[in-house]
Design a protein around this motif. Structure first.
Motif, PDB file in Angstrom:
ATOM      1  N   TYR A 165      12.195   5.924  59.176  1.00  0.00           N
ATOM      2  CA  TYR A 165      12.098   6.967  60.199  1.00  0.00           C
ATOM      3  C   TYR A 165      13.348   6.969  61.062  1.00  0.00           C
ATOM      4  N   THR A 238       0.702  16.292  61.087  1.00  0.00           N
ATOM      5  CA  THR A 238       1.419  15.087  61.503  1.00  0.00           C
ATOM      6  C   THR A 238       1.443  14.099  60.356  1.00  0.00           C
ATOM      7  N   TYR A 242       3.868   8.576  60.951  1.00  0.00           N
ATOM      8  CA  TYR A 242       3.901   8.449  62.414  1.00  0.00           C
ATOM      9  C   TYR A 242       2.971   7.319  62.848  1.00  0.00           C
ATOM     10  N   PHE A 330      11.301  13.478  65.530  1.00  0.00           N
ATOM     11  CA  PHE A 330      11.175  12.482  64.469  1.00  0.00           C
ATOM     12  C   PHE A 330      11.606  13.034  63.109  1.00  0.00           C
TER      13      PHE A 330
END
Length: 348
Positions: A165, A238, A242, A330
């Protein structure tokens, strides 16, 4: 208005113009000047850190400080290409210095062997951008909040096995320019009917459009209230990564390290326990991370480092040059989905 901060020695010399010719043609002389006047702090010289260092040095920043207190191990030596094979036991930043500097002698590359946690606030304020890899959640939040007050750009990133990430915080009001095809308006003399009078896109001409973007802080991004109606509505889009990140950062906080193959059984059990605790605490189902997630988040995999490091390095270059639209906030990479498969999650 685009920030055109002129620094003492960011004038492009003939030698630099030749070195960065392709980049200048790609994003323009002004953008290269902004890069040439920027100093960056890079924390963590693991596999991801080495990729970011390479990309920033080749892009032509003014200076790059490599900060890492850890020693070279067999694992870190395999994960990154800046460390010579005979550097086992040496400091990672110092061992990476020679090859990093060799990539571009025009960039001032320095090695700092201190612990990042020991650095005073003033240390971070001397840079135009700070990139944190391999750091604890508390440290990343601290540095992000500190730099936000001084309008210093902050980036965070990590690679965990097949997953990686990056996060960026460019402030509440980040200005940049974007190249767009030029719209050609029809002249009043045109008498060829209504179609001829419409504005048209000229593919051979472009214009620079000034834009503004707003970023949330890392603390806000990690502390989303998932019990709110707004958050619930966005849950389906999402990425699971995450929540995986939340679990892995909690593991790092609790154990002071990342999951390690040498303790796979013990770390796998602890990861599942942390998953249950963290996701319950966030108010979301533990089914978001199936039990087999533990099989894919150990060690830094070089190919994943290359992908995530390429994106992270590119975002830092874009932010410093103030050219092209940035990601908010992100970027996630899941190597299990195949090469080049990415997910985005933006917080507002």
């Amino acid at each position: 208005m685009i920030d055109m901060v002129e620094k003492e020695d960011n004038i492009i010399s003939e030698e630099e113009a030749a070195q960065y010719d392709r980049q200048i043609r790609l994003w323009g002389l002004d953008a290269q000047k902004r890069l040439r006047g920027s100093r960056v702090l890079l924390v963590g010289l693991g596999g991801l850190g080495a990729e970011v260092a390479k990309n920033l040095i080749l892009a032509g920043v003014k200076g790059l400080t490599l900060l890492d207190h850890e020693q070279v191990t067999e694992e870190s030596r395999r994960a990154q290409f800046l460390i010579p094979v005979d550097s086992l036991g040496q400091n990672r930043a110092q061992a990476s210095l020679e090859r990093a500097q060799f990539l571009n002698p025009m960039v001032e590359v320095k090695a700092d062997t201190d612990r990042v946690e020991s650095k005073p606030d003033e240390f971070f304020l001397q840079f135009d951008a700070v990139c944190l890899t391999g750091c604890s959640r508390d440290l990343m939040v601290r540095v992000d909040q500190l730099c936000a007050n001084k309008k210093i750009k902050v980036f965070c990133g990590d690679v965990f096995g097949y997953h990686g990430y990056m996060f960026s915080d460019l402030g509440k009001e980040y200005h940049y320019v974007e190249e767009k095809p030029k719209i050609v308006k029809a002249t009043e003399e045109t008498n060829d009917g209504p179609e001829a009078k419409k504005a048209k896109v000229d593919p051979n001409e472009t214009t620079m459009v000034k834009k503004t973007a707003s970023f949330c802080s890392l603390k806000e991004a990690l502390e989303v209230d998932w019990t709110s109606e707004k958050a619930k509505a966005s849950l389906k889009r999402t990425p699971a990564d995450y929540f995986l990140l939340q679990v892995l950062l909690k593991f790092r906080t609790d154990k002071g390290r990342d999951p390690h193959p040498a303790s796979f059984a013990e770390d796998s059990r602890l990861l599942r326990q942390i998953r249950d605790d963290v996701l319950d605490g966030l108010g979301v189902s533990t089914d978001l991370l199936a039990d087999d997630f533990v099989s894919y988040c150990f060690s830094e995999m070089a190919p994943v480092c290359a992908v995530v490091g390429g994106v992270l390095g590119q975002e830092i270059v874009k932010a410093l040059s103030q050219r092209d639209a940035p990601h908010r906030n992100f970027f996630f990479f899941d190597g299990l989905k195949g090469s080049g498969v990415v997910d985005y999650f933006g917080c507002k």
